[in-house]
Design an enzyme around this catalytic site. Structure first.
Site, short mmCIF file in Angstrom:
data_model
loop_
_atom_site.label_atom_id
_atom_site.label_comp_id
_atom_site.label_asym_id
_atom_site.label_seq_id
_atom_site.Cartn_x
_atom_site.Cartn_y
_atom_site.Cartn_z
N GLY A 56 54.04 53.85 1.45
CA GLY A 56 55.57 53.86 1.60
C GLY A 56 55.51 52.98 2.92
O GLY A 56 55.03 52.01 3.33
N GLU A 57 56.15 53.71 4.01
CA GLU A 57 56.58 53.16 5.28
C GLU A 57 56.04 53.86 6.47
O GLU A 57 56.68 55.02 6.64
CB GLU A 57 58.08 52.48 5.55
CG GLU A 57 57.99 51.15 6.22
CD GLU A 57 58.02 51.52 7.61
OE1 GLU A 57 57.40 50.50 8.11
OE2 GLU A 57 58.22 52.61 8.13
N SER A 58 55.14 53.82 7.12
CA SER A 58 54.40 54.62 7.96
C SER A 58 55.31 55.11 9.24
O SER A 58 54.98 56.34 9.60
CB SER A 58 53.05 54.24 8.50
OG SER A 58 53.29 53.07 9.28
N ARG B 204 48.61 47.06 10.91
CA ARG B 204 49.56 47.07 9.95
C ARG B 204 49.60 45.90 9.32
O ARG B 204 49.62 44.66 10.07
CB ARG B 204 50.65 47.61 10.19
CG ARG B 204 50.48 49.19 10.84
CD ARG B 204 51.98 49.70 11.33
NE ARG B 204 52.86 49.60 10.28
CZ ARG B 204 54.29 49.53 10.39
NH1 ARG B 204 54.59 49.38 11.71
NH2 ARG B 204 55.10 49.84 9.56
N HIS C 46 46.33 51.03 -3.11
CA HIS C 46 46.98 51.85 -3.95
C HIS C 46 46.44 52.13 -5.16
O HIS C 46 46.51 51.47 -6.45
CB HIS C 46 48.46 51.59 -4.38
CG HIS C 46 49.56 51.67 -3.23
ND1 HIS C 46 50.46 52.70 -3.13
CD2 HIS C 46 49.73 50.69 -1.99
CE1 HIS C 46 50.89 52.39 -2.17
NE2 HIS C 46 50.61 51.24 -1.45
N GLU D 164 46.64 54.55 -7.29
CA GLU D 164 47.32 54.96 -8.39
C GLU D 164 48.09 54.13 -9.36
O GLU D 164 48.58 54.34 -10.29
CB GLU D 164 48.36 56.32 -7.79
CG GLU D 164 49.44 55.60 -7.25
CD GLU D 164 49.25 54.95 -5.88
OE1 GLU D 164 48.08 54.78 -5.38
OE2 GLU D 164 50.27 54.72 -5.05
N ILE E 242 49.60 46.32 -1.14
CA ILE E 242 50.86 45.98 -0.83
C ILE E 242 51.22 46.27 0.54
O ILE E 242 51.51 47.32 0.98
CB ILE E 242 51.72 47.29 -1.80
CG1 ILE E 242 51.55 47.00 -3.17
CG2 ILE E 242 53.32 46.85 -1.66
CD1 ILE E 242 52.13 48.12 -4.30
N ARG E 243 51.42 45.18 1.02
CA ARG E 243 51.67 45.10 2.55
C ARG E 243 50.77 46.12 3.36
O ARG E 243 51.12 46.86 4.25
CB ARG E 243 53.09 45.65 2.73
CG ARG E 243 54.05 44.51 3.02
CD ARG E 243 55.71 44.96 3.58
NE ARG E 243 55.55 44.87 4.99
CZ ARG E 243 56.35 45.71 5.54
NH1 ARG E 243 57.17 46.72 5.24
NH2 ARG E 243 56.54 45.51 7.04
N CYS F 60 47.38 53.55 1.92
CA CYS F 60 48.08 52.73 2.59
C CYS F 60 48.74 53.30 3.69
O CYS F 60 48.11 53.52 4.63
CB CYS F 60 48.87 51.95 1.68
SG CYS F 60 49.53 50.40 2.10
N1 GLN Z 1 52.82 48.19 5.41
C1 GLN Z 1 53.53 49.69 5.24
C2 GLN Z 1 53.33 50.51 6.77
O1 GLN Z 1 52.86 49.69 7.64
C3 GLN Z 1 52.25 50.34 4.34
C4 GLN Z 1 52.64 49.79 2.98
C5 GLN Z 1 52.15 50.70 1.80
O2 GLN Z 1 52.07 51.76 2.11
N2 GLN Z 1 52.07 50.06 0.80
O3 GLN Z 1 53.76 51.60 6.92
#
Ligand code: GLN
Length: 179
Positions: free
Chosen positions: A30-32, A91, A156, A158, A120-121, A62
């Protein structure tokens, strides 16, 4: 779906009461920074930190890896994290969302076939020393690590339809007695 395929019964954790009676916890992607703020707002940060310190198996993928790390590079100055693992994470180490990719990752502990890892990012990590154990590297950077009851992956598992990583977590990390 991945956990059910491996015979586990997943439940969602949204409030502190949901933490009661868990055998393990997965911190998803997600987005930390957002997840960290929500963990604070819903009074989950300290309870999860304490559970991790007292032996609850926790696996962060992630953004979840970022939350488990002791040091975050490229985060907000006051980004709330659990700080449980001897990891320094960077990150968005591979660039933006459009730079997401899948790589065949060598993961000997999962068997001979490489693992299809979806980034993913994604962050990458450096070790801040033992007892951290490096499980996998990609381009010389840590993308999977373990520290006793704690596991972190920057990809990821999953999303690939290959459940070996979940099965390994359930078979080899979850059975560790807490204490
Ligand atoms: N780029 C996100 C972060 O810094 C993490 C991305 C992800 O969980 N797929 O939080």
């Amino acid at each position: 779906q991945a956990l059910r395929a491996c015979g586990a019964t997943p439940v969602e954790v949204r409030l502190p009461k949901d933490l009661e009676g868990l055998d393990a916890l997965i911190l998803p992607g997600g987005e930390s920074t957002t997840i960290g703020k929500l963990l604070l707002r819903y009074h989950l940060l300290q309870p999860i930190r304490s559970l991790g310190q007292s032996g609850l198996p926790i696996w962060g993928t992630c953004a979840g890896m970022i939350l488990l790390a002791q040091e975050v590079v490229g985060g907000l100055p006051d980004q709330p994290v659990l700080g449980l693992m001897n990891l320094r994470v960077h990150r968005n180490a591979f660039g933006r969302q459009v730079d997401s990719f899948q790589a065949e990752l060598s993961c000997p502990w999962l068997g001979e076939a490489p693992f299809p890892a979806v980034f993913i990012r994604a962050p990458v990590a450096e070790s801040l020393g033992p007892p951290l154990e490096v499980l996998a590297q990609y381009q010389d950077k840590i993308v999977a690590a373990r520290q006793g009851n704690l596991v972190a992956t920057s990809f990821h598992p999953e999303l690939s339809g290959d459940w070996r990583m979940h099965q390994w977590f359930l078979d080899h990390v979850v059975p560790i007695p807490a204490g």
